[in-house]
Design a protein around this motif. Structure first.
Motif, PDB file in Angstrom:
ATOM      1  N   ARG A   1       0.840  -1.193   0.000  1.00 24.01           N
ATOM      2  CA  ARG A   1       0.000   0.000   0.000  1.00 24.01           C
ATOM      3  C   ARG A   1       0.877   1.245   0.000  1.00 24.01           C
ATOM      4  O   ARG A   1       1.889   1.296   0.679  1.00 24.01           O
ATOM      5  CB  ARG A   1      -0.868  -0.035   1.251  1.00 24.01           C
ATOM      6  CG  ARG A   1      -1.850   1.050   1.395  1.00 24.01           C
ATOM      7  CD  ARG A   1      -2.605   0.964   2.739  1.00 24.01           C
ATOM      8  NE  ARG A   1      -2.856  -0.380   3.190  1.00 24.01           N
ATOM      9  CZ  ARG A   1      -4.031  -1.003   3.100  1.00 24.01           C
ATOM     10  NH1 ARG A   1      -5.057  -0.379   2.595  1.00 24.01           N
ATOM     11  NH2 ARG A   1      -4.179  -2.224   3.549  1.00 24.01           N
ATOM     12  N   THR A   2       0.463   2.233  -0.785  1.00 26.73           N
ATOM     13  CA  THR A   2       1.088   3.548  -0.737  1.00 26.73           C
ATOM     14  C   THR A   2       0.006   4.524  -0.272  1.00 26.73           C
ATOM     15  O   THR A   2      -1.108   4.115   0.033  1.00 26.73           O
ATOM     16  CB  THR A   2       1.627   3.987  -2.118  1.00 26.73           C
ATOM     17  OG1 THR A   2       0.520   4.270  -2.975  1.00 26.73           O
ATOM     18  CG2 THR A   2       2.522   2.919  -2.731  1.00 26.73           C
ATOM     19  N   ASN A   3       0.307   5.802  -0.281  1.00 27.18           N
ATOM     20  CA  ASN A   3      -0.720   6.764   0.119  1.00 27.18           C
ATOM     21  C   ASN A   3      -1.767   6.978  -0.972  1.00 27.18           C
ATOM     22  O   ASN A   3      -2.814   7.560  -0.718  1.00 27.18           O
ATOM     23  CB  ASN A   3      -0.089   8.095   0.531  1.00 27.18           C
ATOM     24  CG  ASN A   3       0.662   8.749  -0.605  1.00 27.18           C
ATOM     25  OD1 ASN A   3       1.132   8.078  -1.523  1.00 27.18           O
ATOM     26  ND2 ASN A   3       0.790  10.065  -0.528  1.00 27.18           N
ATOM     27  N   THR A   4      -1.515   6.511  -2.205  1.00 31.10           N
ATOM     28  CA  THR A   4      -2.461   6.742  -3.297  1.00 31.10           C
ATOM     29  C   THR A   4      -3.077   5.478  -3.886  1.00 31.10           C
ATOM     30  O   THR A   4      -4.052   5.572  -4.622  1.00 31.10           O
ATOM     31  CB  THR A   4      -1.793   7.522  -4.448  1.00 31.10           C
ATOM     32  OG1 THR A   4      -0.659   6.782  -4.910  1.00 31.10           O
ATOM     33  CG2 THR A   4      -1.377   8.908  -3.991  1.00 31.10           C
TER      34      THR A   4
ATOM     35  N   LYS B   1      -3.343   0.758  -3.548  1.00 29.08           N
ATOM     36  CA  LYS B   1      -2.965  -0.534  -2.983  1.00 29.08           C
ATOM     37  C   LYS B   1      -2.841  -1.507  -4.144  1.00 29.08           C
ATOM     38  O   LYS B   1      -3.732  -1.586  -4.992  1.00 29.08           O
ATOM     39  CB  LYS B   1      -4.019  -1.033  -2.000  1.00 29.08           C
ATOM     40  CG  LYS B   1      -3.699  -2.404  -1.437  1.00 29.08           C
ATOM     41  CD  LYS B   1      -4.773  -2.892  -0.494  1.00 29.08           C
ATOM     42  CE  LYS B   1      -4.413  -4.269   0.030  1.00 29.08           C
ATOM     43  NZ  LYS B   1      -5.447  -4.792   0.921  1.00 29.08           N
TER      44      LYS B   1
ATOM     45  N   HIS C   1      -8.012   1.467  -4.480  1.00 30.25           N
ATOM     46  CA  HIS C   1      -7.904   2.549  -3.509  1.00 30.25           C
ATOM     47  C   HIS C   1      -7.114   2.038  -2.303  1.00 30.25           C
ATOM     48  O   HIS C   1      -7.249   0.877  -1.925  1.00 30.25           O
ATOM     49  CB  HIS C   1      -9.314   2.993  -3.096  1.00 30.25           C
ATOM     50  CG  HIS C   1      -9.320   4.228  -2.276  1.00 30.25           C
ATOM     51  ND1 HIS C   1      -9.098   4.209  -0.913  1.00 30.25           N
ATOM     52  CD2 HIS C   1      -9.487   5.522  -2.627  1.00 30.25           C
ATOM     53  CE1 HIS C   1      -9.155   5.441  -0.448  1.00 30.25           C
ATOM     54  NE2 HIS C   1      -9.389   6.258  -1.470  1.00 30.25           N
ATOM     55  N   PRO C   2      -6.316   2.880  -1.649  1.00 27.71           N
ATOM     56  CA  PRO C   2      -5.470   2.401  -0.550  1.00 27.71           C
ATOM     57  C   PRO C   2      -6.229   1.863   0.667  1.00 27.71           C
ATOM     58  O   PRO C   2      -5.686   1.069   1.421  1.00 27.71           O
ATOM     59  CB  PRO C   2      -4.627   3.620  -0.173  1.00 27.71           C
ATOM     60  CG  PRO C   2      -5.252   4.788  -0.819  1.00 27.71           C
ATOM     61  CD  PRO C   2      -6.061   4.288  -1.969  1.00 27.71           C
ATOM     62  N   ARG C   3      -7.478   2.253   0.834  1.00 26.31           N
ATOM     63  CA  ARG C   3      -8.235   1.758   1.997  1.00 26.31           C
ATOM     64  C   ARG C   3      -8.969   0.445   1.725  1.00 26.31           C
ATOM     65  O   ARG C   3      -9.678  -0.052   2.583  1.00 26.31           O
ATOM     66  CB  ARG C   3      -9.216   2.816   2.478  1.00 26.31           C
ATOM     67  CG  ARG C   3      -8.502   3.980   3.166  1.00 26.31           C
ATOM     68  CD  ARG C   3      -9.471   5.005   3.602  1.00 26.31           C
ATOM     69  NE  ARG C   3      -9.947   5.670   2.373  1.00 26.31           N
ATOM     70  CZ  ARG C   3     -10.890   6.572   2.327  1.00 26.31           C
ATOM     71  NH1 ARG C   3     -11.500   6.939   3.406  1.00 26.31           N
ATOM     72  NH2 ARG C   3     -11.246   7.129   1.184  1.00 26.31           N
TER      73      ARG C   3
END
Length: 169
Positions: A97-100, A102, A119-121
């Motif tokens: 995962r990155t901040n922008t 997954k 999306h990362p979440r």
């Protein structure tokens, strides 16, 4: 229906964790690094041409697999970085995962690699990737008109994939 590994599964897809379309793009590579399928759903920015993008993604996977195998604390035999491994050998990774975004990854015993960028979440997608692989087997591999190693161009597969991926949370 059966996934690889012989476990009988329910033909319905795994439950999604949230509503909405969080998938950005998906790749399916064969064991030789040939991109069999590339699909986009929510990719706002294109920085590379398709061929460069596919090479970059496959190279990233190759490097990450080599790195995780080299750093595996449970393996007595350490392999050199960059040495190809058979599917299922050594330590493997499932996602990062990155901040922008997954990136979720699955490799089958036959060497098919499925990559889903979301999306990362987005939660754990291992069961979802298995379901996508099952779609691949049912609609592509079992199709007598499909030649292994060629790009996937089947409307039924694309429709089933779109319907499932658009519901991922």
């Amino acid at each position: 229906m059966q996934f690889f590994g012989g476990a009988e599964i329910n033909p319905s897809p795994p439950a999604v964790t949230a509503s909405g379309n969080n998938a950005h793009m998906m790749y399916i590579f064969n064991r030789n690094g040939v991109c069999l399928l590339y699909r986009e759903w929510n990719r706002p920015l294109h920085t590379l041409n398709a061929q460069q993008d596919h090479k970059l993604m496959f190279g990233l996977l190759f490097s990450l697999k080599s790195l995780t195998a080299k750093m595996d604390p449970t393996s007595v035999e350490k392999v050199n970085l960059g040495v190809p491994q058979l599917p299922g050998q050594g330590c493997s990774f499932h996602s990062f995962r990155t901040n922008t975004y997954k990136l979720s990854f699955m490799e089958t015993p036959s060497g098919i690699k499925i990559i889903l960028v979301t999306h990362p979440r987005t939660g754990d997608l291992r069961e979802s990737l298995k379901y996508i692989y099952n779609l691949y087997v049912e609609y592509v591999v079992k199709n007598p008109l499909y030649t292994p190693g060629t790009p996937i161009r089947y409307e039924l597969f694309n429709a089933a994939l779109d319907q499932y991926v658009r519901g991922l949370g």
